[in-house]
Design a protein around this motif. Structure first.
Motif, PDB file in Angstrom:
ATOM      1  N   ASP A 417     -25.741  -7.212  -3.684  1.00 11.06           N
ATOM      2  CA  ASP A 417     -24.799  -6.094  -3.630  1.00 11.06           C
ATOM      3  C   ASP A 417     -23.922  -6.033  -4.874  1.00 11.06           C
ATOM      4  N   VAL A 418     -23.590  -7.191  -5.457  1.00 11.49           N
ATOM      5  CA  VAL A 418     -22.784  -7.189  -6.681  1.00 11.49           C
ATOM      6  C   VAL A 418     -23.583  -6.576  -7.830  1.00 11.49           C
ATOM      7  N   ILE A 419     -24.845  -6.990  -7.986  1.00 10.75           N
ATOM      8  CA  ILE A 419     -25.657  -6.413  -9.060  1.00 10.75           C
ATOM      9  C   ILE A 419     -25.880  -4.927  -8.803  1.00 10.75           C
ATOM     10  N   SER A 420     -26.068  -4.553  -7.533  1.00 12.68           N
ATOM     11  CA  SER A 420     -26.221  -3.144  -7.179  1.00 12.68           C
ATOM     12  C   SER A 420     -24.980  -2.351  -7.602  1.00 12.68           C
ATOM     13  N   ALA A 421     -23.799  -2.965  -7.409  1.00 11.29           N
ATOM     14  CA  ALA A 421     -22.555  -2.304  -7.811  1.00 11.29           C
ATOM     15  C   ALA A 421     -22.458  -2.236  -9.327  1.00 11.29           C
ATOM     16  N   PHE A 422     -22.706  -3.345  -9.991  1.00 13.77           N
ATOM     17  CA  PHE A 422     -22.618  -3.374 -11.458  1.00 13.77           C
ATOM     18  C   PHE A 422     -23.577  -2.362 -12.079  1.00 13.77           C
ATOM     19  N   ALA A 423     -24.820  -2.355 -11.561  1.00 15.31           N
ATOM     20  CA  ALA A 423     -25.858  -1.506 -12.159  1.00 15.31           C
ATOM     21  C   ALA A 423     -25.885  -0.127 -11.516  1.00 15.31           C
ATOM     22  N   THR A 424     -24.866   0.214 -10.728  1.00 12.19           N
ATOM     23  CA  THR A 424     -24.745   1.501 -10.033  1.00 12.19           C
ATOM     24  C   THR A 424     -26.051   1.887  -9.340  1.00 12.19           C
ATOM     25  N   ALA A 445     -14.043  -2.501  -8.610  1.00 13.68           N
ATOM     26  CA  ALA A 445     -13.853  -2.902 -10.012  1.00 13.68           C
ATOM     27  C   ALA A 445     -15.201  -3.191 -10.673  1.00 13.68           C
ATOM     28  N   THR A 446     -16.108  -3.814  -9.905  1.00  9.94           N
ATOM     29  CA  THR A 446     -17.433  -4.134 -10.459  1.00  9.94           C
ATOM     30  C   THR A 446     -18.193  -2.854 -10.815  1.00  9.94           C
ATOM     31  N   MET A 447     -18.108  -1.844  -9.934  1.00  6.57           N
ATOM     32  CA  MET A 447     -18.777  -0.570 -10.212  1.00  6.57           C
ATOM     33  C   MET A 447     -18.213   0.067 -11.471  1.00  6.57           C
ATOM     34  N   PHE A 448     -16.873   0.028 -11.587  1.00  7.81           N
ATOM     35  CA  PHE A 448     -16.214   0.619 -12.754  1.00  7.81           C
ATOM     36  C   PHE A 448     -16.631  -0.113 -14.040  1.00  7.81           C
ATOM     37  N   MET A 449     -16.601  -1.441 -13.999  1.00  6.27           N
ATOM     38  CA  MET A 449     -17.017  -2.252 -15.151  1.00  6.27           C
ATOM     39  C   MET A 449     -18.454  -1.932 -15.539  1.00  6.27           C
TER      40      MET A 449
END
Ligand SMILES: [K+]
Ligand SMILES: [K+]
Lengths: 480, 480
Positions: A417-424, A445-449
């Motif tokens: 889920d973190v990578i999914s958020a980071f990589a949108t 914040a991860t999605m924004f970054m």
């Protein structure tokens, strides 16, 4: 070789108030396009946080908690597709319209900004812009030289670019929607929802967001391979990047005029999609929860669909948490890589991965320079790529450690889920929906970054330049 | 700039048969030091596989199954410290002697080979060897130029290097063992086992293997901070790398004469050890299974111990599987980075990480070159670093996916044990001991790739060189 930045002085001062405001925006966006991008994204997120927290946006007319409203705003503007509420049932019609408008603004914003940043950077570096020059590979035009004020990106140009992006985006979404409507009707959907849902699905595909308008999601269409193929086409068009669409729309049948960037993006994307599909087939064909009961043809199609969706469509026909751990890790890697530069997809981008491997190949063959398709790639591109990867790896690592500590959930799900958020990407194991508020803010914040960070970082780094007054003695540490 | 390889023709042919054999080995090790290294490691592993499968090596006089014998041989020769059998009880005294000899050969082998490869590479590149030139940072001596036959690494030199490495290794292990004996006696161990176990622990610490001679492991000494500190010292000395030990033993108090490699290794190692300790304190201070019941001082010491052991000692005072998922991921990252170049530690090496970050810093500041400690680092070092990281990431990814698919175990544990194998760390969540034979072979391959692969890869890549007859036109893809 780096070029010293030109002296910053506006030579095109206007006298009218509107002209002055335009000049101010001009100057800000030109001097610091990265900060300009961050400012615009932040403003959009705050506006949509307010809109989503209004009672009118919610199905029952209640106020949406601030954490959920903010998360939805970030997810929509960053076209991520993750959610902490049930997207199909939580929002009112007004809320859904806000979502629709939000992903359009997010997608147009990121496409335009990435293109502007690319334009600004290549001009600052004194290079002929690669972005709009379809297939122009004449090396004589890529000479280094001083940058004149006339080469700076002006607001008029930004307007032109925005218009081109908007028209392309509109045409593609319209075509996808028109293709979807008859399939929806065949699948038994009534006319009115078939039309609205088709446009919604089309927007969610091209913008690589991945929200479904209907409560059942893709379930009613999971065996309609026409429907799924049209979705894949939409996602692919969005994820490949605006520079590619621009070049292909003009020179589709003249591959000799394609630029290195176009070739590198297409070939790497194709390799990743096929490799992903093959890995899913091998790892999931005997998993009873996923493709275990499917025949060979269905297994291949569903694996291909999943592979395309990791780049970063976010639709899925199966619950992601039913995948084997091995497939989850494969998906992690595919999502982290993401799509093409200046696209609605996230991740470190396919060209970044390609450049890393080209560097390793050059090193293995003992070549002085990285090479691809008969072209030499300058060494500073590798440094930029390494910076982007370090940024991505650091963001994912910090976010994963924090979420692991908050939730004590298994690494399989947290990392996914973190990578999914980071990589949108928007694919989810279900973890995001069950996070406490602290975790929701970390994921936002991860999605924004991931979205704003990677787009602006490369531009900010590439634009930085410093004249070095002296040359230090060389020394070579041992690595490896 | 790359230099064309000199014509390969032996100008020092001998007439005696022994001389000819020496010349042949000379020529092979010189022409292809990487293959020479792989050959030696493979031969050693096969010999020790036979030795470990003999009934005389086993406590009960039975034949050890081939998978376990091979795994132990790889683990011993690669000084990894992972095991599929209970190391303290499975083996006879003869078996333990084989293990002791094996780790000495493995450690000496890797130290010598890495030093030879470093020597060969730097000579082939026409550079003054950085390895033996303690603190010689005169830039005038690092000019590029044609390589003469006289600069090739000769067997006599290899012998001299081996002797230096062996003597240093012996002295350090002796000192560590002599320091351990009184602590063991104080902790109530009888004289005879105190002596043998001290030498065993000393060897296991300096070689970064991490096997314990006694059935209870570190448990009897987990509160003896003198004992643990001496172990940490041994592990640190082994993991820092032979080039550092060589320089420091001559110029300990003259930091101005330290080379860039020495400074970069020491500073990066120090940062990682402190960062690791701080993270363990923050993530584990309230974990009742690990440091939750300890006071502040004990928590700090045990966190520091764990942090040092990730680089890649392999001893632990707590069951690793009791760590929080967040701490496991931190450990994964620390193990993957590993220790210094030409050391008994594994991983991608601290200087590789440093070079990646220096590249990002240079990019962010807009500097033309990577810089550290007043020195300029040539761009091809970054390419080498990227190649090593890609090699490591690919090995870990493939191995993790295969083990996940074989065992269906959680990612937390699989990733941890795979990285531990790749980085020859030897810390384990317990997964390795429970693997089926197929998984054991995959893990053995991972250990081999990690140990022999990273040491030889950098050398093989750095040594590859090709004259480029023409210069292709430059083109710049968009990354990020
Ligand atoms: K998405
Ligand atoms: K070890």
């Amino acid at each position: 070789m780096r070029i010293p930045a030109p002296t910053r002085r506006s030579v095109y001062a206007s006298r009218t108030p509107i002209g002055r405001i335009r000049d101010m925006i001009d100057e800000f966006s030109e001097q610091s396009p990265s900060r300009f991008a961050i400012l615009i994204f932040t403003a959009m997120i705050l506006i949509f946080t307010v809109l989503f927290s209004l009672p009118v946006s919610q199905a029952k007319g209640a106020v949406t908690p601030i954490a959920d409203a903010l998360f939805t705003a970030v997810s929509v503007i960053c076209v991520t597709g993750l959610s902490t509420v049930d997207m199909a049932t939580h929002w009112s019609v007004v809320g859904h319209i806000f979502i629709f408008i939000g992903v359009q603004i997010g997608a147009l914003g990121v496409l335009t900004l990435a293109s502007i940043l690319g334009l600004a950077v290549s001009r600052k570096l004194g290079l002929k812009s690669r972005l709009m020059a379809a297939g122009d590979t004449n090396p004589m035009r890529m000479r280094h030289g001083a940058v004149s004020e006339g080469q700076a990106v002006r607001l008029g140009e930004i307007g032109g670019l925005l218009a081109t992006v908007a028209v392309s985006s509109l045409v593609i979404q319209l075509v996808i929607a028109l293709l979807l409507i008859p399939r929806m009707l065949i699948d038994g959907v009534a006319l009115a929802p078939a039309i609205t849902d088709s446009f919604y699905y089309s927007a969610m595909a091209f913008t690589n967001t991945g929200f479904a308008p209907n409560a059942e999601g893709l379930a009613p269409f999971e065996n309609d391979y026409w429907f799924l193929s049209i979705l894949m086409l939409g996602v692919f068009m969005g994820s490949i990047g605006f520079p590619i669409i621009y070049v292909l729309s003009r020179n589709l049948k003249k591959p000799k005029r394609w630029s290195l960037h176009v070739k590198l993006t297409l070939v790497t994307s194709l390799i990743l999609i096929i490799a992903g599909a093959v890995l899913y087939i091998v790892l999931e064909f005997d998993n009873p929860k996923t493709y275990g009961d499917l025949n060979a043809g269905d297994t291949i199609f569903q694996s291909l669909f999943l592979s395309v969706m990791t780049r970063s469509g976010g639709f899925s026909t199966i619950p992601i948490s039913d995948l084997n751990g091995s497939s989850l890790l494969v998906t992690d890697m595919l999502m982290f890589i993401g799509g093409g530069s200046a696209s609605t997809a996230g991740g470190i981008k396919v060209t970044t991965l390609a450049v890393l491997f080209l560097a390793a190949f050059a090193e293995a063959r003992g070549n002085e320079s990285m090479e691809a398709f008969g072209r030499r790639i300058p060494g500073d591109v590798l440094r930029l790529g390494v910076s982007v990867v370090l940024w991505g790896a650091t963001t994912v690592a910090v976010s994963t450690i924090v979420i692991l500590q908050i939730t004590k959930a298994p690494l399989d799900f947290v990392l996914f889920d973190v990578i999914s958020a980071f990589a949108t990407s928007g694919l989810t194991t279900g973890l995001t929906a069950s996070l406490p508020d602290s975790g929701i803010y970390v994921m936002a914040a991860t999605m924004f970054m991931g979205r704003v960070g990677t787009v602006t970082l490369a531009a900010a780094l590439a634009a930085s330049q410093r004249r070095q007054l002296f040359r230090r003695p060389e020394e070579r540490p041992i690595v490896g």
